[in-house]
Design an enzyme around this catalytic site. Sequence first.
Site, mmCIF file in Angstrom:
data_model
loop_
_atom_site.group_PDB
_atom_site.id
_atom_site.type_symbol
_atom_site.label_atom_id
_atom_site.label_comp_id
_atom_site.label_asym_id
_atom_site.label_seq_id
_atom_site.Cartn_x
_atom_site.Cartn_y
_atom_site.Cartn_z
ATOM 1 C CG ASN A 47 -0.288 -0.230 2.318
ATOM 2 O OD1 ASN A 47 0.542 -0.799 2.557
ATOM 3 N ND2 ASN A 47 -0.950 0.038 3.585
ATOM 4 C CB CYS A 58 -5.274 -1.848 -2.556
ATOM 5 S SG CYS A 58 -6.172 -0.469 -1.066
ATOM 6 C CD GLU A 60 -5.420 -5.962 -1.241
ATOM 7 O OE1 GLU A 60 -3.936 -4.355 -1.448
ATOM 8 O OE2 GLU A 60 -5.383 -6.307 -0.600
ATOM 9 C CB CYS A 92 -8.479 -5.002 -3.905
ATOM 10 S SG CYS A 92 -7.108 -3.143 -3.441
#
Length: 137
Positions: A47, A58, A60, A92
């Site tokens: 992140n 984020c 991901e 995400c």
Amino acid sequence: MMVDDEMRKKLVQAALEARQWAYAPYSNYPVGAALLTASGKIYDGVNVENAAYPTGMCAERVAVFKAVSEGERQLAAVAVVTANGGMPCGACRQVLSEFGKDTLVLIANDKGELVLETSVEKLLPSAFGPTDLNLEA
Ligand SMILES: [Zn+2]
């Protein structure tokens, strides 16, 4: 793509190691992610927060965008490591679903312990997807 135990451990470890590079001075909630693509490559992400809060990103999605920007379109698995085994956010989940509903999702804590094993489909059933934009389908 079959993701064996060895690869699962490798992904969690990669997410754990990546997490040290998280830039999270505002939330103090560092996140590390590691993504396995169908071609067998691993892309990590963290992140990245910002003083202008909404502009952060984020872990991901950083990992997905890194992979896609290098030509990957099919995901096999993603490991996400946080202090307490936190779950991927809704945004995400949506981005992950674009590149594979069957993607294995491994949620682990900062000791590298697996907290939950699930899939993108389970995390975001009936997701909006590319076919929703095809009016002739
Ligand atoms: Zn997220």
